[in-house]
Design a protein around this motif. Structure first.
Motif, short mmCIF file in Angstrom:
data_model
loop_
_atom_site.label_atom_id
_atom_site.label_comp_id
_atom_site.label_asym_id
_atom_site.label_seq_id
_atom_site.Cartn_x
_atom_site.Cartn_y
_atom_site.Cartn_z
N ASP A 94 -4.90 -4.41 4.63
CA ASP A 94 -3.99 -4.06 3.53
C ASP A 94 -4.67 -3.26 2.43
O ASP A 94 -4.09 -3.03 1.37
CB ASP A 94 -3.38 -5.34 2.93
N GLY A 95 -5.92 -2.83 2.65
CA GLY A 95 -6.62 -2.05 1.64
C GLY A 95 -7.60 -2.85 0.82
O GLY A 95 -8.54 -2.29 0.26
N THR A 153 -3.52 0.64 -0.87
CA THR A 153 -2.94 0.76 0.47
C THR A 153 -2.89 2.22 0.91
O THR A 153 -2.33 3.07 0.23
CB THR A 153 -1.51 0.17 0.49
N ARG A 154 -3.50 2.49 2.04
CA ARG A 154 -3.50 3.84 2.60
C ARG A 154 -2.43 3.97 3.67
O ARG A 154 -1.88 2.97 4.14
CB ARG A 154 -4.88 4.14 3.20
N ARG A 155 -2.15 5.20 4.05
CA ARG A 155 -1.19 5.43 5.12
C ARG A 155 -1.64 4.68 6.38
O ARG A 155 -2.78 4.81 6.81
CB ARG A 155 -1.06 6.92 5.40
N ARG A 215 9.87 0.37 -7.54
CA ARG A 215 8.80 0.57 -8.52
C ARG A 215 7.72 -0.51 -8.35
O ARG A 215 6.53 -0.22 -8.40
CB ARG A 215 9.41 0.52 -9.91
N ALA A 216 8.15 -1.75 -8.14
CA ALA A 216 7.21 -2.85 -7.91
C ALA A 216 6.41 -2.63 -6.63
O ALA A 216 5.20 -2.86 -6.58
CB ALA A 216 7.96 -4.17 -7.85
N ASP A 217 7.08 -2.18 -5.59
CA ASP A 217 6.41 -1.89 -4.31
C ASP A 217 5.33 -0.83 -4.49
O ASP A 217 4.21 -0.97 -4.00
CB ASP A 217 7.46 -1.43 -3.29
N ARG A 218 5.65 0.25 -5.22
CA ARG A 218 4.67 1.31 -5.45
C ARG A 218 3.46 0.79 -6.22
O ARG A 218 2.32 1.13 -5.89
CB ARG A 218 5.31 2.48 -6.19
N LEU A 219 3.70 -0.04 -7.23
CA LEU A 219 2.58 -0.56 -8.02
C LEU A 219 1.70 -1.46 -7.17
O LEU A 219 0.46 -1.35 -7.24
CB LEU A 219 3.10 -1.33 -9.23
N LEU A 220 2.28 -2.33 -6.37
CA LEU A 220 1.47 -3.21 -5.54
C LEU A 220 0.62 -2.41 -4.55
O LEU A 220 -0.54 -2.75 -4.30
CB LEU A 220 2.36 -4.21 -4.80
N ARG A 221 1.18 -1.36 -3.99
CA ARG A 221 0.41 -0.52 -3.07
C ARG A 221 -0.75 0.15 -3.81
O ARG A 221 -1.86 0.28 -3.26
CB ARG A 221 1.32 0.54 -2.44
#
Length: 253
Positions: free
Chosen positions: A147-148, A29-31, A18-24
């Motif tokens: 990194d976006g 962050t794009r593919r 969940r933390a990883d998704r929020l940071l992205r």
């Protein structure tokens, strides 16, 4: 009903994903982009005694900060971010204070981190609101970043430390000084003055999109003006709300 803010350490694969998704999401962050921090490192930090903290408004995760144990009995805060909708609500400060309290509870004497000296709002938050102390100007510290958020150019950073026992920071005294980088991004000769001032762009993140060349010129200007002054023995004494670094030479107050 007012939302309730809580900060707590994150553990377990589900919470860390969940933390990883929020940071992205925060970084955009794009593919194909590098994530702000790899999920496997988040898991390693949490499992081996590092710091992974989450900020929640009610039950919604809106902020994440991560760090690892570093030299000098300190915690190095590697990545921290707050969701756009939660900004301006004290979430970032609450995360940093939780991080400092965690470090103190684990017998550590300081929290360190790096930030882009061109990003005015981060400089004001770190140096003026928190009272972190600038230790060094680090040219191209991470190398090119995709990194976006970062633009792939030099990743210059300021390295700062925040003692765990530090009291509230003193107010910034906006004294006159010789301008080494002016409001247009032009570099000037300091001529050994005891007090210096160094301007920053109003919004370098927007400038990277609208005028990448101008953003690059600002990068070079701060590397020369701010980085050069720190290399000659000046120290940063504050950062003004209007976007100026204040510096003093040696023992000058």
């Amino acid at each position: 009903m007012a939302e309730h803010l809580t900060i707590r350490s994150l553990h377990g694969t589900g919470a860390l994903r969940r933390a990883d998704r929020l940071l992205r999401e925060i970084w955009g962050t794009r593919r194909g982009d590098d994530p702000p921090i790899a999920l496997d490192l988040l898991c390693a930090f949490a499992h081996t005694g590092g710091y992974v903290g989450g900020a929640f408004l009610d039950d919604e995760l809106v902020g994440v900060a991560t760090g690892f144990l570093a030299a000098g009995h300190s915690l190095h805060s590697h990545v921290a971010g707050v969701a756009e909708k939660a900004r301006g609500r004290g979430v970032g400060r609450a995360l940093k204070e939780h991080q400092r309290d965690w470090a103190a509870e684990h017998g550590l004497v300081a929290v360190s981190w790096t930030f882009d000296p061109l990003v005015r709002r981060n400089a004001f938050f770190n140096l003026t609101r928190l009272g972190a102390e600038v230790g060094a100007y680090l040219p191209d510290f991470y190398g090119p970043m995709s990194d976006g958020i970062n633009d792939g150019g030099p990743s210059d950073r300021l390295f700062v430390t925040w003692p765990t026992a530090q009291a509230a920071p003193p107010p910034v005294q906006e004294r006159e000084g010789v301008v080494v980088v002016d409001e247009t991004g032009a570099v000037r000769d300091a001529e050994g003055a005891p007090l210096l001032r160094c301007a920053t762009p109003a919004d370098v993140e927007a400038l990277r999109t609208t005028d990448p060349a101008a953003a690059g010129r600002w990068r070079a200007a701060l590397a020369s003006g701010l980085g050069g002054a720190l290399g000659r023995g000046y120290r940063v004494t504050g950062f003004t709300r209007s976007g100026w670094y204040l510096l003093a030479r040696g023992g000058a107050a």
